[in-house]
Design a protein around this motif. Sequence first.
Motif, mmCIF file in Angstrom:
data_model
loop_
_atom_site.group_PDB
_atom_site.id
_atom_site.type_symbol
_atom_site.label_atom_id
_atom_site.label_comp_id
_atom_site.label_asym_id
_atom_site.label_seq_id
_atom_site.Cartn_x
_atom_site.Cartn_y
_atom_site.Cartn_z
ATOM 1 N N THR A 31 0.828 -1.205 0.000
ATOM 2 C CA THR A 31 0.000 0.000 0.000
ATOM 3 C C THR A 31 0.864 1.258 0.000
ATOM 4 O OG1 THR A 31 -1.687 -1.189 1.238
ATOM 5 C CG2 THR A 31 -1.837 1.205 1.243
ATOM 6 N N THR A 32 1.949 1.225 0.746
ATOM 7 C CA THR A 32 2.863 2.370 0.791
ATOM 8 C C THR A 32 3.506 2.611 -0.570
ATOM 9 O OG1 THR A 32 3.320 1.889 3.112
ATOM 10 C CG2 THR A 32 4.879 3.314 1.963
ATOM 11 N N VAL A 33 3.954 1.539 -1.215
ATOM 12 C CA VAL A 33 4.564 1.679 -2.541
ATOM 13 C C VAL A 33 3.544 2.176 -3.554
ATOM 14 C CG1 VAL A 33 5.577 0.348 -4.445
ATOM 15 C CG2 VAL A 33 6.381 0.006 -2.112
ATOM 16 N N ALA A 34 2.321 1.669 -3.496
ATOM 17 C CA ALA A 34 1.277 2.103 -4.420
ATOM 18 C C ALA A 34 0.949 3.584 -4.218
ATOM 19 C CB ALA A 34 0.021 1.256 -4.238
ATOM 20 N N LEU A 35 0.869 4.037 -2.986
ATOM 21 C CA LEU A 35 0.597 5.443 -2.710
ATOM 22 C C LEU A 35 1.730 6.334 -3.202
ATOM 23 C CD1 LEU A 35 -1.258 7.529 -1.354
ATOM 24 C CD2 LEU A 35 -0.026 7.118 0.760
ATOM 25 N N PHE A 36 2.964 5.899 -2.999
ATOM 26 C CA PHE A 36 4.125 6.656 -3.468
ATOM 27 C C PHE A 36 4.119 6.746 -4.995
ATOM 28 C CE2 PHE A 36 8.633 6.875 -4.743
ATOM 29 C CZ PHE A 36 8.947 8.091 -4.154
ATOM 30 N N ALA A 37 3.811 5.632 -5.678
ATOM 31 C CA ALA A 37 3.752 5.631 -7.138
ATOM 32 C C ALA A 37 2.640 6.557 -7.632
ATOM 33 C CB ALA A 37 3.540 4.214 -7.647
ATOM 34 N N TYR A 38 1.504 6.565 -6.961
ATOM 35 C CA TYR A 38 0.395 7.441 -7.333
ATOM 36 C C TYR A 38 0.802 8.908 -7.217
ATOM 37 C CZ TYR A 38 -4.114 9.801 -7.086
ATOM 38 O OH TYR A 38 -5.164 10.651 -7.302
ATOM 39 N N ILE A 39 1.452 9.252 -6.128
ATOM 40 C CA ILE A 39 1.872 10.647 -5.920
ATOM 41 C C ILE A 39 2.877 11.060 -6.986
ATOM 42 C CG2 ILE A 39 3.180 12.151 -4.361
ATOM 43 C CD1 ILE A 39 1.821 10.628 -2.040
ATOM 44 N N VAL A 40 3.841 10.201 -7.268
ATOM 45 C CA VAL A 40 4.845 10.533 -8.279
ATOM 46 C C VAL A 40 4.186 10.690 -9.644
ATOM 47 C CG1 VAL A 40 6.838 9.627 -9.546
ATOM 48 C CG2 VAL A 40 6.804 9.547 -7.056
ATOM 49 N N TYR A 41 3.323 9.765 -10.015
ATOM 50 C CA TYR A 41 2.725 9.772 -11.351
ATOM 51 C C TYR A 41 1.784 10.947 -11.551
ATOM 52 C CZ TYR A 41 0.362 8.164 -15.542
ATOM 53 O OH TYR A 41 -0.157 8.077 -16.802
ATOM 54 N N HIS A 42 1.002 11.302 -10.551
ATOM 55 C CA HIS A 42 -0.013 12.334 -10.724
ATOM 56 C C HIS A 42 0.450 13.744 -10.370
ATOM 57 C CE1 HIS A 42 -3.395 9.952 -11.969
ATOM 58 N NE2 HIS A 42 -3.055 9.041 -11.079
ATOM 59 N N PHE A 43 1.477 13.876 -9.552
ATOM 60 C CA PHE A 43 1.886 15.209 -9.126
ATOM 61 C C PHE A 43 3.301 15.585 -9.558
ATOM 62 C CE2 PHE A 43 -1.335 13.879 -6.007
ATOM 63 C CZ PHE A 43 -2.274 14.890 -6.222
ATOM 64 N N VAL A 44 4.241 14.677 -9.434
ATOM 65 C CA VAL A 44 5.633 15.005 -9.732
ATOM 66 C C VAL A 44 5.916 14.885 -11.221
ATOM 67 C CG1 VAL A 44 8.032 14.425 -9.254
ATOM 68 C CG2 VAL A 44 6.341 14.322 -7.419
#
Length: 54
Positions: A31-44
């Motif tokens: 879940t932590t990795v998925a949340l980190f990937a979501y943040i990177v993909y959608h914001f960074v």
Amino acid sequence: MGNYTQREWRLSQSPSKSRADLGQTAALGGTTVALFAYIVYHFVYPLVAKGLLF
């Protein structure tokens, strides 16, 4: 004081309990990795693509 023998609490756990702990740890890590990937993909990533971040 009477004689007191200290027992290790981990020795009393069953193997299924350890597997459940490992499963819970893996789920939390996933879940932590998925949340980190979501943040990177959608914001960074959009900021990098537009040249605003680097």
